[in-house]
Write a protein that holds these residues in place. Structure first.
Motif, PDB file in Angstrom:
ATOM      1  N   GLU A  19      17.592 -84.239  69.651  1.00 54.14           N
ATOM      2  CA  GLU A  19      17.146 -84.881  70.884  1.00 54.14           C
ATOM      3  C   GLU A  19      17.441 -84.066  72.142  1.00 54.14           C
ATOM      4  O   GLU A  19      17.033 -84.447  73.243  1.00 54.14           O
ATOM      5  CB  GLU A  19      17.814 -86.253  71.013  1.00 54.14           C
ATOM      6  N   VAL A  23      16.385 -84.869  76.001  1.00 52.42           N
ATOM      7  CA  VAL A  23      17.431 -85.327  76.921  1.00 52.42           C
ATOM      8  C   VAL A  23      17.491 -84.407  78.145  1.00 52.42           C
ATOM      9  O   VAL A  23      17.609 -84.868  79.281  1.00 52.42           O
ATOM     10  CB  VAL A  23      18.792 -85.374  76.210  1.00 52.42           C
ATOM     11  N   ARG A  26      14.571 -85.177  80.447  1.00 53.99           N
ATOM     12  CA  ARG A  26      14.774 -86.432  81.171  1.00 53.99           C
ATOM     13  C   ARG A  26      15.863 -86.297  82.241  1.00 53.99           C
ATOM     14  O   ARG A  26      15.764 -86.902  83.313  1.00 53.99           O
ATOM     15  CB  ARG A  26      15.153 -87.539  80.186  1.00 53.99           C
ATOM     16  N   THR A  27      16.880 -85.511  81.934  1.00 60.50           N
ATOM     17  CA  THR A  27      17.957 -85.292  82.902  1.00 60.50           C
ATOM     18  C   THR A  27      17.422 -84.609  84.161  1.00 60.50           C
ATOM     19  O   THR A  27      17.694 -85.022  85.294  1.00 60.50           O
ATOM     20  CB  THR A  27      19.070 -84.435  82.279  1.00 60.50           C
ATOM     21  N   GLN A  55      20.239 -77.988  78.744  1.00 58.02           N
ATOM     22  CA  GLN A  55      20.214 -78.094  77.293  1.00 58.02           C
ATOM     23  C   GLN A  55      21.350 -77.275  76.666  1.00 58.02           C
ATOM     24  O   GLN A  55      22.001 -77.723  75.721  1.00 58.02           O
ATOM     25  CB  GLN A  55      18.863 -77.608  76.758  1.00 58.02           C
ATOM     26  N   ALA A 112      22.303 -88.253  80.442  1.00 59.11           N
ATOM     27  CA  ALA A 112      22.630 -87.676  79.138  1.00 59.11           C
ATOM     28  C   ALA A 112      23.416 -88.678  78.283  1.00 59.11           C
ATOM     29  O   ALA A 112      23.160 -88.834  77.084  1.00 59.11           O
ATOM     30  CB  ALA A 112      23.430 -86.389  79.329  1.00 59.11           C
ATOM     31  N   HIS A 115      21.044 -91.535  76.887  1.00 56.84           N
ATOM     32  CA  HIS A 115      20.133 -91.161  75.800  1.00 56.84           C
ATOM     33  C   HIS A 115      20.881 -90.675  74.558  1.00 56.84           C
ATOM     34  O   HIS A 115      20.495 -91.017  73.425  1.00 56.84           O
ATOM     35  CB  HIS A 115      19.159 -90.092  76.280  1.00 56.84           C
ATOM     36  N   LEU A 116      21.957 -89.924  74.751  1.00 60.25           N
ATOM     37  CA  LEU A 116      22.705 -89.449  73.585  1.00 60.25           C
ATOM     38  C   LEU A 116      23.422 -90.598  72.880  1.00 60.25           C
ATOM     39  O   LEU A 116      23.516 -90.621  71.644  1.00 60.25           O
ATOM     40  CB  LEU A 116      23.713 -88.385  74.014  1.00 60.25           C
ATOM     41  N   THR A 119      20.933 -92.422  70.792  1.00 58.20           N
ATOM     42  CA  THR A 119      20.642 -91.657  69.577  1.00 58.20           C
ATOM     43  C   THR A 119      21.784 -91.748  68.586  1.00 58.20           C
ATOM     44  O   THR A 119      21.568 -91.900  67.374  1.00 58.20           O
ATOM     45  CB  THR A 119      20.395 -90.173  69.951  1.00 58.20           C
TER      46      THR A 119
END
Length: 393
Positions: A19, A23, A26-27, A55, A112, A115-116, A119
């Motif tokens: 992901e 991510v 989106r960040t 990333q 972050a 979303h993390l 996930t």
């Protein structure tokens, strides 16, 4: 994830790694919206570079968090630290303040984490491990923020020192009379906009810093080892922009009580002329009037008369020779009368008023002087020489 080791299960880590591109994207999108000063920076190639950096930072975090040795994920690996440090320096170069970058870090951490964590939970992370996960994420971001802040501060400090060196170099070139092309190049390197005029100010080094605070922000301060300066004087050299006309009065007022010697205003490329005038006044020990600075514009006659002290001494000895045979008391009275008579163009009443004596006394003394000098007192050359000889008394 086991709290004692601080690691993720392989399947959870794999899901989050997959992901990372999403991510990071989106960040960046959230930062653009929530930190307006970055809207332009994230467009085009620059935005892609920053997205890749985001990333990379997230991947570094996951690498630590999933390490077999249970490494502390709050301590970023060297590449991430170096990247954050470089980012801070880059922000300083662009002129953006550190608070914008810190705001971006806060937004990035929040996005972050959201979303993390989603996930991770979907991949099987126990709910009880989320708190530890959040702690590691935000500790990691704090360390990246600190590295960026350090890079930002280091660049500002280095660039500030560099600019100060350029400004001192420019001041030295101005004082030494460098050619115009060198002065323009030095001004450009120092990011200094030339004014119309510069006025040299010599003052004790101990009060130079305080004086700078009251002067034009473009004021230059020359370094040590300047031409003609006596090492024992311990004087700072300031070059003040546009201190001519009405602004000169304000400059003189701001220097009250600082023991300053102020040169004349000169076109900025001819600042050496102002410096040498002020230095000459200092070397000739022209004294200030109370706390007021020495204004060389008001002491031009003194500067001219004292330019060659030996020649002035010889001139006095020569033209005042007729008075040498008199006793000190009478000689001094005739000298002050002769000086006043020269300055007042022979107007007896004005001479008497200045000396606080009766006009007849002036007439008597001038009679004595005519006996000593004869017709020479009517000779223009003799009158000029006497004026010069007595002018600096």
């Amino acid at each position: 994830m086991t709290p004692e080791q601080g690691t993720f299960a392989p399947e959870i880590a794999a899901a989050m790694v997959a992901e990372l591109p999403s991510v990071a994207e989106r960040t960046v999108a959230a930062i653009v919206v929530e930190v307006p000063s970055y809207a332009e920076a994230f467009r085009g190639p620059m935005g892609r570079k920053i997205e890749n950096a985001v990333q990379l930072a997230l991947a570094g975090f996951l690498e630590l968090a999933t390490s077999a040795g249970g490494a502390d994920a709050s301590r970023p690996v060297d590449p991430a630290i170096e990247g954050a440090y470089s980012l801070g320096r880059g922000e300083a170069r662009t002129g953006r303040p550190m608070d914008a970058l810190l705001a971006a870090y806060r937004v990035g951490a929040r996005v972050a984490w959201r979303h993390l964590s989603e996930t991770a939970v979907a991949a099987g992370m126990p709910a009880g491990s989320l708190a530890r996960f959040a702690e590691l994420v935000f500790a990691y971001i704090d360390r990246l923020s600190a590295a960026s802040a350090s890079g930002h501060a280091d660049h500002l400090a280095a660039s500030g020192r560099e600019r100060r060196r350029h400004l001192e170099r420019l001041a030295a070139l101005l004082v030494t009379g460098a050619p115009p092309y060198e002065l323009h190049a030095a001004a450009e390197r120092a990011d200094w906009t030339p004014p119309r005029t510069l006025t040299a100010v010599l003052l004790p080094e101990a009060v130079a810093r305080g004086a700078m605070g009251a002067l034009d922000a473009r004021t230059l301060q020359a370094g040590e080892d300047l031409p003609g300066a006596e090492p024992s004087t311990e004087r700072a050299v300031l070059l003040v922009p546009d201190a001519d006309g009405h602004a000169r009065a304000a400059l003189l007022t701001s220097l009250t009580g600082r023991g300053a010697v102020v040169g004349p205003p000169r076109p900025w490329q001819d600042a050496r002329s102002s410096y040498t005038r002020a230095l000459r006044a200092l070397q000739l020990q022209l004294l200030p009037d109370g706390d007021a600075p020495v204004d060389t514009e008001l002491r031009l006659a003194d500067l001219v008369l004292r330019a060659d002290a030996e020649a002035l001494t010889d001139l006095r000895t020569q033209v005042l020779a007729p008075l040498e045979r008199l006793a000190p008391g009478p000689r001094e009275k005739l000298l002050e009368t002769l000086r006043s008579w020269l300055l007042h163009h022979g107007r007896r009443e004005q001479v008497a008023a200045e000396l606080f004596v009766h006009p007849q006394t002036v007439r008597y003394r001038m009679g004595q002087l005519r006996d000593l000098y004869g017709k020479r007192l009517d000779d223009p050359q003799t009158v000029l020489e006497l004026t010069l000889a007595l002018g600096a008394r």
